[in-house]
Design a protein around this motif. Structure first.
Motif, PDB file in Angstrom:
ATOM      1  N   CYS A   1      33.763  30.859  45.310  1.00  0.00           N
ATOM      2  CA  CYS A   1      33.612  31.993  45.380  1.00  0.00           C
ATOM      3  C   CYS A   1      33.856  32.655  43.488  1.00  0.00           C
ATOM      4  O   CYS A   1      34.932  32.320  42.784  1.00  0.00           O
ATOM      5  CB  CYS A   1      34.861  32.572  45.602  1.00  0.00           C
TER       6      CYS A   1
ATOM      7  N   GLU B   1      39.943  41.426  46.869  1.00  0.00           N
ATOM      8  CA  GLU B   1      39.526  42.081  45.431  1.00  0.00           C
ATOM      9  C   GLU B   1      37.776  41.620  46.082  1.00  0.00           C
ATOM     10  O   GLU B   1      36.851  41.424  44.344  1.00  0.00           O
ATOM     11  CB  GLU B   1      39.963  41.087  44.128  1.00  0.00           C
ATOM     12  N   CYS B   2      37.488  41.163  46.959  1.00  0.00           N
ATOM     13  CA  CYS B   2      35.722  41.536  46.855  1.00  0.00           C
ATOM     14  C   CYS B   2      35.221  42.625  47.284  1.00  0.00           C
ATOM     15  O   CYS B   2      35.427  42.966  47.169  1.00  0.00           O
ATOM     16  CB  CYS B   2      36.155  40.259  48.816  1.00  0.00           C
TER      17      CYS B   2
ATOM     18  N   LYS C   1      35.305  34.883  41.980  1.00  0.00           N
ATOM     19  CA  LYS C   1      35.957  35.598  42.370  1.00  0.00           C
ATOM     20  C   LYS C   1      37.687  34.933  42.651  1.00  0.00           C
ATOM     21  O   LYS C   1      39.088  35.465  42.099  1.00  0.00           O
ATOM     22  CB  LYS C   1      36.741  37.333  42.760  1.00  0.00           C
TER      23      LYS C   1
END
Lengths: 255, 121
Positions: free
Chosen positions: A227, A160-161, A229
């Protein structure tokens, strides 16, 4: 609408220190902005540019945490400004400090040049190479990997980066070694190493080994910590180290 | 691109448990590396005979050296625990609970330090 105006009337002003400058250097400029109860840091930057100083350079697109282009250093920490409520990060004295992302060359003001960041994705072998097709060819059909299978879940862990650069700007190793591929590129490589449909595993592991690759990581875990996410690049890098270690023990595995 | 325009990390970016775990591991390692030459030098006294070493050991038999020894034991325990943490992270792929691991590492080091103090007298 009336309610917003009322809130603004009552509100005190916040002081926002914004780094202004370019590749040659620069310093902080101060702006007084309304202390609205409900605004993001990106809203504040936009307010400064639209109402106070149109020459301010910054970058954004989606405003809702999908594109990853508005990342900056807010009070010393890399964040998505669009997903950061100003009231949650403003100091007790009512100040905010905004700088461009660390570890990346500054273009102007709050905008950094992301080219070195993305160049490293290419260096880390970040391109998917279908197993059943020659270079550049599109295979007639992809093998289906059931979403619930362990293999697919391993590949999904870091997929999902969106390439915002927050991890890269939070990484000490990038600061120490400018050639270091960085958490995002290595996370991408690990995603592909785990993809059973990918055919470039060997070359990719070679690309991410060594001084500029996963072996430079000191597991400070700032990437995982920061991060937006909630991905775990630190574990991805550990996974690459493991894969290279076990490959080394295989017969003829050292090459 | 001149370096002064590329912004650097500051302490606010680094302030989280896993980073402090890394700092403790690194500092204890440096401390131990600095101690090692002293350690070998002390052992080397034995080359000049038993009396030389015994003389040196008697000279170190005081509260100040006991305190320094306690520090050394804590450094060793810290470095051991930090190393185990990194091995768990890298070889076992432990993803979560890093904060607990860092705390456990520090706790382990202090416990070993206390055990040493109990036996120091």
């Amino acid at each position: 609408m009336a309610e917003t105006e009322l809130a603004e009337d009552k509100a005190l002003a916040w002081t926002v220190k914004v780094w202004r400058g370019d590749a040659a250097g620069g310093g902080f400029a101060e702006y007084a902005v309304p202390a609205r109860a409900n605004q993001t840091v990106l809203d504040i930057v936009t307010h400064i540019q639209r109402e106070l100083d149109p020459s301010l350079a910054y970058r954004f697109a989606c405003r809702v945490g999908m594109c990853g282009s508005c990342a900056m250093e807010v009070n010393g920490r890399a964040r998505w400004t669009c997903r950061t409520h100003a009231s949650k990060v403003v100091t007790e004295g009512g100040t905010l400090e905004l700088r461009p992302l660390a570890n990346l060359p500054v273009i102007r003001d709050l905008a950094t040049d992301m080219a070195p960041f993305f160049d490293k994705w290419a260096k880390a072998g970040g391109r998917f190479q279908p197993k059943d097709a020659k270079d550049g060819e599109v295979p007639a059909d992809f093998a289906v990997v059931p979403p619930a299978s362990k293999k697919r879940q391993e590949a999904d862990a870091g997929i999902e980066c969106i390439g915002c650069g927050v991890c890269y700007a939070s990484c000490d190793i990038v600061a120490w070694n400018p050639d270091y591929l960085g958490p995002a590129a290595l996370n991408r490589a690990w995603t592909l190493v785990n993809d059973v449909r990918d055919g470039a595993r060997r070359g990719r592991l070679d690309a991410v080994a060594g001084d500029a690759g996963c072996h430079s990581c000191h597991s400070t875990q700032s990437c995982t910590e920061r991060c937006p996410k909630n991905l775990d690049p630190s574990s991805a890098i550990a996974g690459l180290k493991r894969s290279i270690f076990w490959r080394f023990l295989e017969p003829g595995g050292d090459r | 691109m001149p370096l002064d325009a590329t912004h650097r990390l500051d302490l606010r970016a680094r302030n989280h448990p896993a980073y402090w775990g890394f700092v403790l591991h690194r500092l204890s390692g440096i401390g131990l590396a600095l101690f090692l030459p002293l350690h070998f030098w002390a052992l080397g006294q034995a080359i000049q005979g038993e009396a030389a070493l015994d003389g040196f050991l008697r000279w170190t038999d005081n509260a100040l050296f006991k305190f320094a020894e306690w520090g050394l034991v804590v450094l060793l325990a810290l470095h051991l625990a930090g190393g185990l943490r990194v091995m768990a992270l890298e070889f076992l792929g432990w993803r979560a609970r890093q904060k607990d691991l860092v705390a456990a590492s520090a706790g382990f080091a202090l416990l070993i330090g206390l055990l040493f103090l109990f036996h120091a007298g």
